[in-house]
Enzyme design. Sequence first.
Site, mmCIF file in Angstrom:
data_model
loop_
_atom_site.group_PDB
_atom_site.id
_atom_site.type_symbol
_atom_site.label_atom_id
_atom_site.label_comp_id
_atom_site.label_asym_id
_atom_site.label_seq_id
_atom_site.Cartn_x
_atom_site.Cartn_y
_atom_site.Cartn_z
ATOM 1 N N HIS A 138 47.021 -31.887 -17.939
ATOM 2 C CA HIS A 138 45.600 -32.065 -17.754
ATOM 3 C C HIS A 138 45.031 -31.088 -16.598
ATOM 4 C CE1 HIS A 138 41.507 -33.842 -16.824
ATOM 5 N NE2 HIS A 138 41.558 -34.034 -18.334
ATOM 6 N N GLU A 182 52.501 -35.321 -17.563
ATOM 7 C CA GLU A 182 51.755 -36.499 -18.334
ATOM 8 C C GLU A 182 52.867 -37.234 -19.166
ATOM 9 O OE1 GLU A 182 47.810 -36.048 -19.691
ATOM 10 O OE2 GLU A 182 48.030 -34.167 -19.309
ATOM 11 N N SER A 186 46.985 -35.586 -23.888
ATOM 12 C CA SER A 186 45.917 -36.121 -24.279
ATOM 13 C C SER A 186 45.201 -35.131 -25.641
ATOM 14 C CB SER A 186 44.685 -36.025 -23.246
ATOM 15 O OG SER A 186 44.443 -34.587 -22.851
ATOM 16 N N ASP A 211 51.599 -38.667 -14.487
ATOM 17 C CA ASP A 211 50.100 -38.872 -14.892
ATOM 18 C C ASP A 211 50.494 -39.974 -16.251
ATOM 19 O OD1 ASP A 211 47.648 -39.207 -15.570
ATOM 20 O OD2 ASP A 211 46.882 -37.461 -14.301
ATOM 21 N N HIS A 214 46.825 -41.740 -20.305
ATOM 22 C CA HIS A 214 46.639 -42.121 -21.800
ATOM 23 C C HIS A 214 47.815 -43.100 -22.232
ATOM 24 C CE1 HIS A 214 43.412 -39.037 -22.432
ATOM 25 N NE2 HIS A 214 44.244 -38.379 -21.583
ATOM 26 N N LYS A 245 40.121 -45.058 -18.937
ATOM 27 C CA LYS A 245 40.606 -44.968 -20.646
ATOM 28 C C LYS A 245 40.823 -46.500 -21.065
ATOM 29 C CE LYS A 245 42.024 -40.162 -19.915
ATOM 30 N NZ LYS A 245 41.174 -40.175 -18.578
#
Length: 400
Positions: A138, A182, A186, A211, A214, A245
């Site tokens: 991200h 991540e 995303s 991370d 999501h 989220k």
Amino acid sequence: MDLGYSDILDGLRASGRFRQLKPLSGRDGCRLNVTADRALLNLSSNDYLGIAGNREHVEFFYSGLNRENSLESFRLGSTSSRLLSGDCEQMHLLEKELAEAYGFEAALFFNSGYHANIGILPALLGKHDLILTDKLNHASIHDGIRLCRATYKRYRHCDYAHLEKLIQQHRDTYQRVVIITESVFSMDGDVADLSELVRIKEKYDCLLYLDEAHAVGVWGQTGLGKAQEFGVLDKIDLLVGPFGKACASMGAFVLSNAEIHDYLVNTSRSLIFTTALPPVIASWNLYVFRLIQQMGNERKHLIELSVQLRESLLEYGLRTAGSTNIVPVVIGENKATVSAANSLQEDGYLIFPVRPPTVPEGTARFRLSLTADMQWTDLAPLAARIAKAVGPLHRAGAER
């Protein structure tokens, strides 16, 4: 005064990249009422578990409001940073429950996932350190890296042979090497191989920064994310989990050992030099964190919807990928994507075009975000509608 921006804006318009803010209201579950008699199915939300659009949850939360606790637990402003007078007991209770649930020594809450990523990395890493980051991480991660004095290199997306080669070339040159990824990406809805990343980080004595933006709420037996699903929670050095989220709120936590926690409290500029989140957010976050751990049925339903929709898209020759409730439909050309999105909104679907630089050149797409309060009857006609809107030239295998 001509500041030189008009030509750039004209270029964005001509290339189909111009963006505008669009106020929306009338939220009701997974739909937005754009007019009194017209509702759109919201396929552009990160409300993955359907909490933000659930009136019963919001009403139950506020049913606890009374004169005695209105300022302590429901106050709307903190008016100061956490290190001055902006801290509150609810935030400490939330951090304690997060650390205990995940099995980490400590948790520290930031105002957003963006605040976390731009605050943690510059605080912990310096000129003697190396960051190895997935190319599709991200923007907040990349911005945090740019604020660092550390050297950084990007490895090809989920290409762990490339990552390992970079480590072999550079490990001995640096004091600390941090791998950043991540768990769920995303824009593609695909998943990092956390078991392989743990193997690599242990083999070469690196740190692993994960991370779970999501994944929190959606994956894992109790919704703690992909690290829980992979069974590697105890192998992650720093785990970031935003609440904006599936948790239907704001803020983000980082889980770490006690030493890193204390160091961040003393050095992370995005924590130190910003007004704290108000007590009402901490109270809501605590309510939601307890709630998501009990939402196993919603998680199961959401993944079933995702599988069905991908199969339907492929039947219509549309280009999709991934394996999560984030379902991309790659179209390619910017203007065609914008036009198709407008057409689908007329058909009752709130879908927006995603264009470069958010995604690589030539891969403009729809990012279909499924939520647990949807039913298959809501989604069943969608693939046919998209195929009609984009036309045959933008389907998989079509000749250009």
